[in-house]
Design a protein around this motif. Sequence first.
Motif, short mmCIF file in Angstrom:
data_model
loop_
_atom_site.label_atom_id
_atom_site.label_comp_id
_atom_site.label_asym_id
_atom_site.label_seq_id
_atom_site.Cartn_x
_atom_site.Cartn_y
_atom_site.Cartn_z
N LEU A 124 12.91 -31.22 17.07
CA LEU A 124 13.49 -31.72 18.33
C LEU A 124 14.43 -30.71 18.95
N ASP A 125 15.15 -29.99 18.10
CA ASP A 125 16.12 -28.98 18.55
C ASP A 125 15.42 -27.67 18.96
N LYS A 126 14.10 -27.64 18.77
CA LYS A 126 13.30 -26.43 19.05
C LYS A 126 13.76 -25.24 18.21
N SER A 127 14.20 -25.55 17.00
CA SER A 127 14.59 -24.49 16.07
C SER A 127 13.35 -23.98 15.35
N LYS A 128 13.39 -22.71 14.98
CA LYS A 128 12.35 -22.17 14.11
C LYS A 128 12.68 -22.56 12.68
N ILE A 129 11.67 -22.94 11.93
CA ILE A 129 11.92 -23.45 10.58
C ILE A 129 11.33 -22.51 9.53
N ARG A 130 12.22 -22.12 8.61
CA ARG A 130 11.78 -21.38 7.43
C ARG A 130 11.92 -22.30 6.23
N MET A 131 10.97 -22.21 5.31
CA MET A 131 11.10 -22.92 4.03
C MET A 131 11.03 -21.89 2.91
N TYR A 132 12.13 -21.79 2.17
CA TYR A 132 12.12 -20.93 0.99
C TYR A 132 11.43 -21.66 -0.16
N ILE A 133 10.55 -20.95 -0.84
CA ILE A 133 9.93 -21.47 -2.05
C ILE A 133 10.40 -20.55 -3.18
N SER A 134 11.46 -20.97 -3.85
CA SER A 134 12.00 -20.14 -4.93
C SER A 134 11.14 -20.26 -6.19
N THR A 135 11.42 -19.39 -7.13
CA THR A 135 10.70 -19.33 -8.43
C THR A 135 9.18 -19.31 -8.21
N ALA A 136 8.74 -18.50 -7.26
CA ALA A 136 7.30 -18.42 -6.97
C ALA A 136 6.58 -17.56 -8.02
N PHE A 137 7.34 -16.87 -8.87
CA PHE A 137 6.73 -16.06 -9.94
C PHE A 137 7.29 -16.44 -11.32
N TYR A 138 8.62 -16.45 -11.40
CA TYR A 138 9.30 -16.76 -12.67
C TYR A 138 10.46 -17.70 -12.40
N CYS A 139 10.73 -18.55 -13.39
CA CYS A 139 11.91 -19.41 -13.34
C CYS A 139 12.87 -18.91 -14.42
N PRO A 140 14.17 -18.88 -14.14
CA PRO A 140 15.10 -18.41 -15.17
C PRO A 140 15.11 -19.30 -16.41
N PHE A 141 14.62 -20.53 -16.26
CA PHE A 141 14.67 -21.48 -17.39
C PHE A 141 13.28 -21.75 -17.98
N ASP A 142 12.26 -21.80 -17.11
CA ASP A 142 10.92 -22.19 -17.58
C ASP A 142 9.96 -21.01 -17.74
N GLY A 143 10.41 -19.80 -17.40
CA GLY A 143 9.54 -18.63 -17.56
C GLY A 143 8.51 -18.51 -16.45
N ARG A 144 7.34 -17.94 -16.80
CA ARG A 144 6.30 -17.65 -15.80
C ARG A 144 5.84 -18.93 -15.11
N ILE A 145 5.75 -18.86 -13.80
CA ILE A 145 5.26 -19.98 -13.00
C ILE A 145 3.85 -19.63 -12.53
N SER A 146 2.91 -20.52 -12.77
CA SER A 146 1.53 -20.17 -12.41
C SER A 146 1.37 -20.21 -10.89
N SER A 147 0.51 -19.32 -10.39
CA SER A 147 0.26 -19.30 -8.94
C SER A 147 -0.30 -20.64 -8.49
N LYS A 148 -1.10 -21.25 -9.37
CA LYS A 148 -1.69 -22.56 -9.02
C LYS A 148 -0.60 -23.57 -8.66
N LYS A 149 0.49 -23.52 -9.43
CA LYS A 149 1.58 -24.46 -9.17
C LYS A 149 2.26 -24.14 -7.82
N VAL A 150 2.30 -22.87 -7.48
CA VAL A 150 2.87 -22.50 -6.17
C VAL A 150 1.97 -23.04 -5.05
N PHE A 151 0.64 -22.87 -5.22
CA PHE A 151 -0.28 -23.34 -4.18
C PHE A 151 -0.15 -24.87 -4.02
N GLU A 152 -0.01 -25.57 -5.15
CA GLU A 152 0.12 -27.04 -5.07
C GLU A 152 1.41 -27.41 -4.32
#
Length: 291
Positions: A124-152
């Motif tokens: 409504l405000d006509k703002s541009k929207i960015r969405m950060y998707i963190s831990t797209a490769f590794y999580c500091p706690f869970d280790g490797r993050i699969s690409s499949k999980k990123v796509f989901e």
Amino acid sequence: MDIKIVEVGPRDGLQNISTFIPFDLKVSFVEKLLRAGLKDLEVGAFVSPKWVPQMRDSLEICKKFKGTMALVPNQRGMDQYLESGLKNVAFFTAVSDTFNVKNTNKTFLQSLETYKPLIGQANLDKSKIRMYISTAFYCPFDGRISSKKVFETVEKLLEFEIDEFSFGDTIGRATPNEVVELVKGLEKILPIEKINMHFHDTYGMALCNAAKAIELGIKSFDTSASGLGGCPYAPGASGNLATEDLVYFCENQGIDTGVNLDLLVEATLRIDAFLSRISSSKVNQLIRGQV
Ligand code: HMG
Ligand code: MG
């Protein structure tokens, strides 16, 4: 310009620093970054000052630089964002629930519920929207993050009007083969113009990763002047890919960035001196020695 550099130093670069940086120094840092030719900057975060004290003057900073972007985690942050007059909002979530809970007290699905109405307000405000998707490769706690999980994760966001997705190598562990796997899959579900890569440089791989992503056609990257940075809720993470490194690399490969390297290094002198730090960018160190 052949690639877009989003300078996140004033936000990602400073958020993890415990010494409070005076308002005037932050303002002069941003002014000099703009003078160096950086046009897209993230300068604040409307987050809880209890969680990230360094960002507590974000409203005042953002009001001074209306063309910039800031992080928003919830309705309270959105209200401040709308008051600031900015037109670029950055929401942030993560593939890993463990990280997301430590960072925002919410799982991915809970953050999605929080963001639904905020995305509507931003539209409504006509703002541009960015969405950060963190831990797209590794999580500091869970280790490797699969690409499949990123796509989901991305697929659950496709129904929303989001202008840009920024994929975070939050703890800077990714290597080029992992970048190829992720980007090739992302291209099947997102237009390439909507993909931004956000590399941290903990293992010294950030520039290799960016170079690989450029080869794959990615044209938008987050970097931080002098390599400042790190997330307070991602143990072990160091600074972002240094802006100087990406600019030096690109300009010498015939890729126009629109950034003046000498002015960029100039912009980092006062802040590094205040923090008694040596720039983590070799390009920066070398140019300092020459000027
Ligand atoms: P919570 O504790 O669940 O929230 O935190 P709450 O609603 O219970 O509020 C707690 C207190 O904070 C309350 O104050 C609220 O009023 C206040 P009290 O009543 O105790 O005095 N509060 C706020 N104050 C100002 N602005 C607000 C706000 N919201 C609540 N917006 C919350 C939930 C999301 C607020 C918290 O977890 C938070 O602020 N997290 C932010 C963490 C952060 O900024 N992390 C770094 C950025 S993400 C990153 O670096 C990764 C990235 O670079 C990409 C990558 O590298 O991968 C983007
Ligand atoms: Mg980051």
